[in-house]
Motif scaffolding. Structure first.
Motif, PDB file in Angstrom:
ATOM      1  N   PRO A   6      34.292  11.213 -29.873  1.00 34.67           N
ATOM      2  CA  PRO A   6      33.563   9.939 -29.742  1.00 34.67           C
ATOM      3  C   PRO A   6      34.278   8.914 -28.874  1.00 34.67           C
ATOM      4  CG  PRO A   6      34.496  10.196 -31.949  1.00 34.67           C
ATOM      5  CD  PRO A   6      34.638  11.511 -31.279  1.00 34.67           C
ATOM      6  N   ASN A   7      35.613   8.984 -28.774  1.00 38.59           N
ATOM      7  CA  ASN A   7      36.369   8.004 -27.993  1.00 38.59           C
ATOM      8  C   ASN A   7      37.382   8.648 -27.053  1.00 38.59           C
ATOM      9  OD1 ASN A   7      35.270   5.559 -29.338  1.00 38.59           O
ATOM     10  ND2 ASN A   7      36.315   6.414 -31.134  1.00 38.59           N
ATOM     11  N   SER A   8      37.133   9.902 -26.688  1.00 40.87           N
ATOM     12  CA  SER A   8      38.101  10.580 -25.832  1.00 40.87           C
ATOM     13  C   SER A   8      37.405  11.559 -24.906  1.00 40.87           C
ATOM     14  CB  SER A   8      39.144  11.324 -26.683  1.00 40.87           C
ATOM     15  OG  SER A   8      38.524  12.351 -27.442  1.00 40.87           O
ATOM     16  N   GLY A   9      38.098  11.878 -23.814  1.00 36.07           N
ATOM     17  CA  GLY A   9      37.568  12.830 -22.855  1.00 36.07           C
ATOM     18  C   GLY A   9      38.426  12.857 -21.610  1.00 36.07           C
ATOM     19  N   VAL A  10      37.974  13.630 -20.624  1.00 38.99           N
ATOM     20  CA  VAL A  10      38.688  13.775 -19.358  1.00 38.99           C
ATOM     21  C   VAL A  10      37.739  13.408 -18.226  1.00 38.99           C
ATOM     22  CG1 VAL A  10      39.846  15.392 -17.789  1.00 38.99           C
ATOM     23  CG2 VAL A  10      40.203  15.573 -20.262  1.00 38.99           C
ATOM     24  N   LEU A  11      38.236  12.616 -17.273  1.00 43.62           N
ATOM     25  CA  LEU A  11      37.428  12.263 -16.111  1.00 43.62           C
ATOM     26  C   LEU A  11      38.088  12.797 -14.855  1.00 43.62           C
ATOM     27  CD1 LEU A  11      38.707   9.638 -14.294  1.00 43.62           C
ATOM     28  CD2 LEU A  11      38.237   8.513 -16.470  1.00 43.62           C
TER      29      LEU A  11
ATOM     30  N   LEU B 182      41.635  13.930  -8.802  1.00 42.12           N
ATOM     31  CA  LEU B 182      42.539  13.337  -9.780  1.00 42.12           C
ATOM     32  C   LEU B 182      41.881  13.404 -11.154  1.00 42.12           C
ATOM     33  CD1 LEU B 182      45.051  11.548 -10.517  1.00 42.12           C
ATOM     34  CD2 LEU B 182      43.575   9.565 -10.060  1.00 42.12           C
ATOM     35  N   PHE B 183      42.658  13.799 -12.173  1.00 39.35           N
ATOM     36  CA  PHE B 183      42.148  13.893 -13.538  1.00 39.35           C
ATOM     37  C   PHE B 183      42.904  12.918 -14.436  1.00 39.35           C
ATOM     38  CE2 PHE B 183      41.151  17.928 -11.568  1.00 39.35           C
ATOM     39  CZ  PHE B 183      39.846  18.163 -11.995  1.00 39.35           C
ATOM     40  N   LEU B 184      42.160  12.164 -15.238  1.00 41.21           N
ATOM     41  CA  LEU B 184      42.730  11.227 -16.200  1.00 41.21           C
ATOM     42  C   LEU B 184      42.172  11.531 -17.575  1.00 41.21           C
ATOM     43  CD1 LEU B 184      42.334   7.782 -14.331  1.00 41.21           C
ATOM     44  CD2 LEU B 184      44.300   9.331 -14.267  1.00 41.21           C
ATOM     45  N   ARG B 185      43.020  11.378 -18.594  1.00 37.50           N
ATOM     46  CA  ARG B 185      42.543  11.475 -19.974  1.00 37.50           C
ATOM     47  C   ARG B 185      42.241  10.083 -20.500  1.00 37.50           C
ATOM     48  NH1 ARG B 185      41.419  14.081 -24.189  1.00 37.50           N
ATOM     49  NH2 ARG B 185      41.849  16.113 -23.262  1.00 37.50           N
ATOM     50  N   ASN B 186      41.087   9.960 -21.127  1.00 37.98           N
ATOM     51  CA  ASN B 186      40.695   8.728 -21.802  1.00 37.98           C
ATOM     52  C   ASN B 186      40.927   8.892 -23.294  1.00 37.98           C
ATOM     53  OD1 ASN B 186      39.329   6.377 -22.753  1.00 37.98           O
ATOM     54  ND2 ASN B 186      37.434   7.578 -22.944  1.00 37.98           N
ATOM     55  N   SER B 187      41.777   8.037 -23.869  1.00 44.73           N
ATOM     56  CA  SER B 187      42.009   8.020 -25.322  1.00 44.73           C
ATOM     57  C   SER B 187      41.759   6.602 -25.798  1.00 44.73           C
ATOM     58  CB  SER B 187      43.436   8.458 -25.658  1.00 44.73           C
ATOM     59  OG  SER B 187      43.689   9.776 -25.214  1.00 44.73           O
ATOM     60  N   SER B 188      40.557   6.389 -26.353  1.00 49.10           N
ATOM     61  CA  SER B 188      40.163   5.055 -26.827  1.00 49.10           C
ATOM     62  C   SER B 188      40.354   4.011 -25.732  1.00 49.10           C
ATOM     63  CB  SER B 188      40.948   4.683 -28.091  1.00 49.10           C
ATOM     64  OG  SER B 188      40.669   5.598 -29.138  1.00 49.10           O
ATOM     65  N   LEU B 189      39.914   4.370 -24.513  1.00 54.86           N
ATOM     66  CA  LEU B 189      39.925   3.507 -23.333  1.00 54.86           C
ATOM     67  C   LEU B 189      41.324   3.287 -22.758  1.00 54.86           C
ATOM     68  CD1 LEU B 189      37.159   0.880 -24.203  1.00 54.86           C
ATOM     69  CD2 LEU B 189      36.961   3.017 -22.921  1.00 54.86           C
ATOM     70  N   HIS B 190      42.286   4.067 -23.188  1.00 53.76           N
ATOM     71  CA  HIS B 190      43.607   4.077 -22.558  1.00 53.76           C
ATOM     72  C   HIS B 190      43.683   5.311 -21.673  1.00 53.76           C
ATOM     73  CE1 HIS B 190      47.886   3.886 -21.856  1.00 53.76           C
ATOM     74  NE2 HIS B 190      48.031   5.102 -22.364  1.00 53.76           N
ATOM     75  N   PHE B 191      44.146   5.132 -20.413  1.00 52.40           N
ATOM     76  CA  PHE B 191      44.171   6.215 -19.443  1.00 52.40           C
ATOM     77  C   PHE B 191      45.578   6.769 -19.269  1.00 52.40           C
ATOM     78  CE2 PHE B 191      40.484   3.842 -17.313  1.00 52.40           C
ATOM     79  CZ  PHE B 191      39.549   4.580 -18.012  1.00 52.40           C
ATOM     80  N   GLU B 192      45.660   8.089 -19.230  1.00 46.88           N
ATOM     81  CA  GLU B 192      46.897   8.783 -18.894  1.00 46.88           C
ATOM     82  C   GLU B 192      46.593   9.819 -17.832  1.00 46.88           C
ATOM     83  OE1 GLU B 192      48.699  10.490 -22.291  1.00 46.88           O
ATOM     84  OE2 GLU B 192      49.054   8.567 -23.323  1.00 46.88           O
ATOM     85  N   GLU B 193      47.436   9.876 -16.788  1.00 49.53           N
ATOM     86  CA  GLU B 193      47.197  10.835 -15.717  1.00 49.53           C
ATOM     87  C   GLU B 193      47.554  12.241 -16.181  1.00 49.53           C
ATOM     88  OE1 GLU B 193      48.798  12.052 -11.279  1.00 49.53           O
ATOM     89  OE2 GLU B 193      48.852   9.928 -11.859  1.00 49.53           O
TER      90      GLU B 193
ATOM     91  N   SER C 150      44.381  24.425 -15.564  1.00 48.45           N
ATOM     92  CA  SER C 150      44.423  24.525 -17.027  1.00 48.45           C
ATOM     93  C   SER C 150      45.279  23.388 -17.564  1.00 48.45           C
ATOM     94  CB  SER C 150      44.990  25.876 -17.469  1.00 48.45           C
ATOM     95  OG  SER C 150      46.327  26.022 -17.026  1.00 48.45           O
ATOM     96  N   LEU C 151      44.907  22.898 -18.722  1.00 47.62           N
ATOM     97  CA  LEU C 151      45.643  21.815 -19.366  1.00 47.62           C
ATOM     98  C   LEU C 151      46.734  22.395 -20.253  1.00 47.62           C
ATOM     99  CD1 LEU C 151      42.682  19.445 -20.297  1.00 47.62           C
ATOM    100  CD2 LEU C 151      44.495  18.985 -18.631  1.00 47.62           C
ATOM    101  N   LYS C 152      47.965  21.937 -20.030  1.00 48.90           N
ATOM    102  CA  LYS C 152      49.085  22.409 -20.830  1.00 48.90           C
ATOM    103  C   LYS C 152      50.087  21.270 -20.985  1.00 48.90           C
ATOM    104  CE  LYS C 152      52.570  26.065 -21.166  1.00 48.90           C
ATOM    105  NZ  LYS C 152      53.154  27.274 -20.504  1.00 48.90           N
ATOM    106  N   ASP C 153      50.383  20.932 -22.225  1.00 52.16           N
ATOM    107  CA  ASP C 153      51.359  19.883 -22.536  1.00 52.16           C
ATOM    108  C   ASP C 153      51.021  18.568 -21.834  1.00 52.16           C
ATOM    109  OD1 ASP C 153      52.835  21.691 -24.071  1.00 52.16           O
ATOM    110  OD2 ASP C 153      53.979  22.365 -22.323  1.00 52.16           O
ATOM    111  N   GLY C 154      49.733  18.243 -21.829  1.00 52.31           N
ATOM    112  CA  GLY C 154      49.304  16.973 -21.266  1.00 52.31           C
ATOM    113  C   GLY C 154      49.274  16.919 -19.754  1.00 52.31           C
ATOM    114  N   ARG C 155      49.355  18.067 -19.083  1.00 47.30           N
ATOM    115  CA  ARG C 155      49.293  18.113 -17.629  1.00 47.30           C
ATOM    116  C   ARG C 155      48.294  19.179 -17.202  1.00 47.30           C
ATOM    117  NH1 ARG C 155      50.818  14.090 -14.824  1.00 47.30           N
ATOM    118  NH2 ARG C 155      51.267  15.448 -13.039  1.00 47.30           N
ATOM    119  N   ILE C 156      47.699  18.965 -16.044  1.00 47.92           N
ATOM    120  CA  ILE C 156      46.800  19.973 -15.490  1.00 47.92           C
ATOM    121  C   ILE C 156      47.558  20.738 -14.416  1.00 47.92           C
ATOM    122  CG2 ILE C 156      45.765  18.431 -13.737  1.00 47.92           C
ATOM    123  CD1 ILE C 156      43.094  19.930 -14.428  1.00 47.92           C
ATOM    124  N   LEU C 157      47.548  22.055 -14.538  1.00 46.23           N
ATOM    125  CA  LEU C 157      48.296  22.921 -13.624  1.00 46.23           C
ATOM    126  C   LEU C 157      47.330  23.865 -12.932  1.00 46.23           C
ATOM    127  CD1 LEU C 157      51.229  23.861 -16.033  1.00 46.23           C
ATOM    128  CD2 LEU C 157      51.212  22.050 -14.294  1.00 46.23           C
TER     129      LEU C 157
END
Length: 520
Positions: free
Chosen positions: A409-414, A437-448, A496-503
């Motif tokens: 409900p509050n997370s995803g990947v863009l 470029l891929f970013l993770r959305n966690s409750s409107l906080h972005f992490e690359e 593929s996503l591994k340990d918070g990174r896309i490889l």
């Protein structure tokens, strides 16, 4: 399936595959593709429709192809719809609802013509040596409508035509409905109707309010209705047919519709028009001044707008031009149901507005860096977070360049295509994107998460014959069956996503005359 530079391609992805299967020309074997732009592709069951506009043959060209269960493509037939140029820097000519292929096309009317019926909507099946006499009209006199009251003809007239063709029928049977109005236009398709907002070009750029006509054309084939309106929307994102049976439209005072580059030059005062659907009539009555809610006019030129949840969001940015050095701009958030306005301060221009569930994201440049601002849309609108990608610009400007895949409900990947810093927007027509470029959305906080990049140094000559400029772009993120893919020109890169990174795990080059798969 990919439509690129005048060719159709298929790449198998089932059972974990990433393998090019088939490639064919996006036009018939007896067609000279020069001066034709093949830019839209829609798929219904085993039928692929390629939509183009031919400046040589003068009309909308529809190529039909078969695709079998193994992904092999074969040419079936080509049809021409009589039309004038429908191109827009922001909008598209076709939509697909079920097996129904829906086109909007304008036909400009010339009352002094010796044969007025030669200007009416018609279709012909293409074959070598086809003549204009083979066009068969697809609209009867009883399906051509004009509003009550006087129509100003000083800037010309257009027959705004909505054509519905059933792809489930092997003979490509089409029926059209047309309305007569001023030549400027913006069209919007809701689940039940096509709306065409027509604008008198003779008033474009004047200070006085433009007189326009808005038509509502139901998809069930029933007759259209209309109402007089003022100003013009910027593009299709200026519309929302809401569940409370109202039509909400953002309009600007000086706007000539979205034909070709007109959407990029919209100007003037801003208002939100909100009318009940029941107020549409025979065109003799106009929306009341009470139906328009005046809105703040933003500074700047290239205007972006989007309805997200309970809000209308709008602002200005750089668009197709050179990136502006803008370290401050305003995003306006309007509750469309009651007109309440919030002004949100951003550290960059507004070049893209997208939905993140019930919230939003605004992407824009400050002239050198690319900013991603998450916008929380609750009781009011506010910036929740900002991610800055140093030394980057948008690689694609069109709506389909961005994709968001929610996983909660509050997370995803863009994902969004990016390019080199300071690149003018129009360059995306001629240059590929550097990466997705891929970013993770966690409750409107972005992490690359990282990026999947192109290998442009390995590009080959594709001997392009048609549509050699990617008018609608050539890069986008793809989230398919739990997999993450990046389409970058002739390359498809999987990550593929591994340990918070896309490889990167592998890539395939599906360019004609070349198939190369590499794995990491």
């Amino acid at each position: 399936m990919v439509l690129r530079r005048g060719r159709l391609f298929t790449v198998a992805i089932g059972d974990g595959a990433l393998k090019p299967i088939s490639a064919v020309d996006a036009f018939g074997p007896d067609i000279d593709p020069r001066y034709t732009w093949y830019d839209e592709m829609l798929v219904s069951a085993d039928t692929v429709a390629v939509i183009g506009y031919s400046y040589e043959r003068g009309g909308t060209e529809v190529g039909l192809f078969n695709i079998d269960r193994t992904g092999n493509l074969s040419y079936r037939s080509t049809y021409h719809l009589r039309s004038n140029d429908y191109y827009s820097s922001r909008n598209y000519a076709s939509r697909l609802i079920g097996s129904k292929l829906i086109f909007y096309t304008p036909l400009y009317m010339y009352p002094d013509s010796n044969d007025p019926f030669a200007q009416f909507p018609a279709v012909r099946k293409w074959h070598k040596g086809a003549t204009a006499g083979e066009f068969q009209r697809i609209v009867s006199a009883t399906r051509v409508y004009r509003p009550e009251g006087q129509i100003n003809t000083s800037s010309g007239l257009a027959l705004h035509t909505v054509t519905v063709c059933d792809l489930a029928q092997g003979d490509f049977k089409c029926e059209a409905t047309a309305v007569l109005g001023p030549p400027g236009r913006v069209f919007y398709v809701s689940p039940e109707s096509v709306y065409v907002w027509t604008t008198d070009w003779s008033r474009y750029g004047q200070q006085a309010a433009q007189r326009s006509m808005l038509f509502r054309m139901p998809l069930d084939g029933s007759g259209p209705s209309a109402m007089g309106v003022s100003g013009s929307p910027v593009d299709q994102f200026s519309f929302l047919e809401s569940e409370d049976k109202h039509l909400n439209v953002l309009v600007r005072a000086d706007s000539g519709g979205d034909g070709m580059w007109n959407a990029e030059g919209a100007n003037g005062d801003v208002a939100l028009m909100r009318v009940p659907l029941s107020s549409f009539n025979d065109g003799s009555e106009s929306a009341s001044s009470w139906d328009y809610h005046r809105l703040p006019k933003p500074k700047g030129y290239t205007f972006q707008n989007r309805f997200v949840g309970e809000y209308l969001l709008y602002g200005t940015g750089s668009g197709w031009g050179a990136p502006e050095n803008k370290n401050k701009s305003s995003l306006y958030a309007v509750r469309w149901a009651d007109g309440e306005i919030n002004e949100v301060s951003l550290n960059h221009g507004v070049d893209r507005i997208e939905a993140l569930g019930s919230d939003a994201i605004v992407v824009g440049t400050d002239g050198q860096d690319l900013h991603f601002s998450s916008i929380r849309l609750g009781n009011s609108a506010e910036v929740a977070d900002e991610y800055i990608r140093k030394g980057a610009s948008q690689g694609e400007l069109r709506s389909q360049g961005f994709f968001y895949k929610s996983d909660g409900p509050n997370s995803g990947v863009l994902g969004l295509p990016i390019s080199v810093p300071g690149r003018a927007g129009y360059r995306h027509l001629f240059e590929g994107s550097a990466a997705i470029l891929f970013l993770r959305n966690s409750s409107l906080h972005f992490e690359e998460l990282g990026e999947l990049g192109a290998e442009s140094d390995k590009a080959v000559d594709d001997k392009c014959r048609a549509s050699c400029v990617d008018w609608y772009g050539n890069s986008r993120p793809l989230f398919v069956r739990g997999r993450v893919l990046a389409l970058l020109g002739y390359e498809i890169v999987e990550g593929s996503l591994k340990d918070g990174r896309i490889l990167e795990t592998r890539r395939v080059n599906y360019a004609p005359q070349r198939t190369q798969i590499t794995r990491n």
